[in-house]
Motif scaffolding. Structure first.
Motif, PDB file in Angstrom:
ATOM      1  N   CYS A 295      -4.314   6.201   7.877  1.00  0.00           N
ATOM      2  CA  CYS A 295      -4.457   4.652   7.162  1.00  0.00           C
ATOM      3  C   CYS A 295      -4.697   3.648   8.426  1.00  0.00           C
ATOM      4  CB  CYS A 295      -2.699   4.479   6.672  1.00  0.00           C
ATOM      5  SG  CYS A 295      -2.785   2.958   5.791  1.00  0.00           S
TER       6      CYS A 295
ATOM      7  N   SER B 266       0.892  -1.309  -0.055  1.00  0.00           N
ATOM      8  CA  SER B 266       0.100   0.106  -0.055  1.00  0.00           C
ATOM      9  C   SER B 266       0.979   1.193   0.016  1.00  0.00           C
ATOM     10  CB  SER B 266      -0.757   0.126   1.430  1.00  0.00           C
ATOM     11  OG  SER B 266      -0.163   0.149   2.407  1.00  0.00           O
TER      12      SER B 266
ATOM     13  N   ARG C 184     -13.612   3.113  12.032  1.00  0.00           N
ATOM     14  CA  ARG C 184     -13.972   2.099  11.275  1.00  0.00           C
ATOM     15  C   ARG C 184     -14.572   0.972  11.681  1.00  0.00           C
ATOM     16  NH1 ARG C 184     -13.958  -1.892   8.347  1.00  0.00           N
ATOM     17  NH2 ARG C 184     -12.351  -2.774   7.116  1.00  0.00           N
TER      18      ARG C 184
ATOM     19  N   HIS D  92      -6.907  -5.837   5.158  1.00  0.00           N
ATOM     20  CA  HIS D  92      -7.627  -4.602   4.357  1.00  0.00           C
ATOM     21  C   HIS D  92      -7.164  -3.302   4.627  1.00  0.00           C
ATOM     22  CE1 HIS D  92     -11.053  -2.623   2.247  1.00  0.00           C
ATOM     23  NE2 HIS D  92     -11.068  -1.692   3.181  1.00  0.00           N
TER      24      HIS D  92
ATOM     25  N   SER E 210     -16.759   1.947   6.949  1.00  0.00           N
ATOM     26  CA  SER E 210     -15.731   2.855   6.294  1.00  0.00           C
ATOM     27  C   SER E 210     -16.694   3.524   5.358  1.00  0.00           C
ATOM     28  CB  SER E 210     -14.691   2.212   5.384  1.00  0.00           C
ATOM     29  OG  SER E 210     -15.225   1.008   4.613  1.00  0.00           O
ATOM     30  N   ASP E 211     -17.617   2.955   4.751  1.00  0.00           N
ATOM     31  CA  ASP E 211     -18.603   3.604   3.637  1.00  0.00           C
ATOM     32  C   ASP E 211     -19.779   4.417   4.336  1.00  0.00           C
ATOM     33  OD1 ASP E 211     -17.150   2.587   1.774  1.00  0.00           O
ATOM     34  OD2 ASP E 211     -18.295   0.774   1.751  1.00  0.00           O
TER      35      ASP E 211
ATOM     36  N   GLU F 112      -4.023  12.206   5.637  1.00  0.00           N
ATOM     37  CA  GLU F 112      -5.056  10.792   5.636  1.00  0.00           C
ATOM     38  C   GLU F 112      -4.605  10.027   7.079  1.00  0.00           C
ATOM     39  OE1 GLU F 112      -5.131   9.243   1.052  1.00  0.00           O
ATOM     40  OE2 GLU F 112      -3.175   9.202   1.935  1.00  0.00           O
TER      41      GLU F 112
ATOM     42  N   GLU G   8      -7.145   0.853   4.368  1.00  0.00           N
ATOM     43  CA  GLU G   8      -8.068   1.827   3.906  1.00  0.00           C
ATOM     44  C   GLU G   8      -7.518   3.265   4.543  1.00  0.00           C
ATOM     45  OE1 GLU G   8     -12.785   1.961   3.786  1.00  0.00           O
ATOM     46  OE2 GLU G   8     -12.066   0.731   5.148  1.00  0.00           O
ATOM     47  N   TYR G   9      -8.084   4.290   3.816  1.00  0.00           N
ATOM     48  CA  TYR G   9      -7.477   5.819   4.211  1.00  0.00           C
ATOM     49  C   TYR G   9      -8.599   6.519   4.349  1.00  0.00           C
ATOM     50  CZ  TYR G   9      -3.316   3.788   1.940  1.00  0.00           C
ATOM     51  OH  TYR G   9      -2.319   3.114   1.783  1.00  0.00           O
ATOM     52  N   PHE G  10      -8.688   7.166   5.485  1.00  0.00           N
ATOM     53  CA  PHE G  10      -9.522   8.265   5.662  1.00  0.00           C
ATOM     54  C   PHE G  10      -8.989   9.654   5.719  1.00  0.00           C
ATOM     55  CE2 PHE G  10     -10.885   4.473   7.674  1.00  0.00           C
ATOM     56  CZ  PHE G  10     -12.076   4.001   7.318  1.00  0.00           C
TER      57      PHE G  10
ATOM     58  N   GLU H 154      -3.634   1.650  13.300  1.00  0.00           N
ATOM     59  CA  GLU H 154      -3.303   2.922  12.509  1.00  0.00           C
ATOM     60  C   GLU H 154      -1.936   2.751  12.409  1.00  0.00           C
ATOM     61  OE1 GLU H 154      -4.376   7.502  12.138  1.00  0.00           O
ATOM     62  OE2 GLU H 154      -4.644   6.522  13.931  1.00  0.00           O
TER      63      GLU H 154
ATOM     64  N   ASP I 182      -6.540  -3.386   8.625  1.00  0.00           N
ATOM     65  CA  ASP I 182      -7.549  -4.375   9.339  1.00  0.00           C
ATOM     66  C   ASP I 182      -7.189  -5.519   9.004  1.00  0.00           C
ATOM     67  OD1 ASP I 182      -9.755  -5.763  10.511  1.00  0.00           O
ATOM     68  OD2 ASP I 182     -11.335  -4.749   9.504  1.00  0.00           O
TER      69      ASP I 182
END
Length: 161
Positions: free
Chosen positions: A29, A20, A95, A52, A100-101, A27, A54-56, A39, A32
């Motif tokens: 990161c 990744s 999360r 998994h 996440s969505d 961001e 994921e970036y927020f 993080e 999971d």
């Protein structure tokens, strides 16, 4: 033909390790994986089937609360158009608890519900005083924090007439 082939190969390619990208300064990161949720600030070698990544965003995220019409205790209808900006304080809890969505949707529903709850319990004049004194913002902020298990906070809040 390419879509059919990629649909067939995708489960196989999920076993192939990937790296990744390093999270940018703006961001969070969240990784999971098998070892739990954590993080990180470094690039991660991971197999998508097991881990998994994921970036927020670190910066405030705009949330449109849409137009809503509520009736006050003095039987007047208020048409409110509210906007807010939320900040992710704890990306791991967000999360795990909010998803996440759907964290923006959860925030919007919680804030709209609090605005409606307060508007139906006061008169129009009292409601406008609450907006002017930022008392409404404090109530909405508390509701957002409880709905997101403390992972989201309110950065800005505005009601337009």
């Amino acid at each position: 033909m390419f879509e059919l082939l990629s649909g067939f190969l995708q489960p196989i390619l999920d076993f192939v390790p990937r790296v990744s990208h390093r999270p940018a300064a703006n961001e969070h990161c969240v990784v999971d994986g098998v070892l739990g949720v954590r993080e990180t600030r470094r690039p991660q070698l991971h197999a998508p089937i097991l881990t998994h990544v994921e970036y927020f965003p670190v910066n405030p995220v705009a949330v449109d609360l849409e137009i809503q019409t509520v009736a006050t205790t003095d039987d007047r209808e208020l048409t409110l158009n509210a906007t807010a900006a939320i900040v992710i304080d704890d990306p791991i809890t967000m999360r795990l608890k909010c998803g996440s969505d759907s964290y923006i949707g959860i925030a919007a529903i919680a804030m709209r519900a609090e605005i409606s709850r307060i508007a139906v319990s006061v008169t129009e004049e009292e409601f406008r005083d609450m907006v002017a004194s930022d008392e409404l913002m404090q109530f909405v902020s508390a509701r957002l924090a409880s709905a997101s298990f403390g992972s989201l906070s309110l950065d800005t809040f505005a009601i337009e007439d």
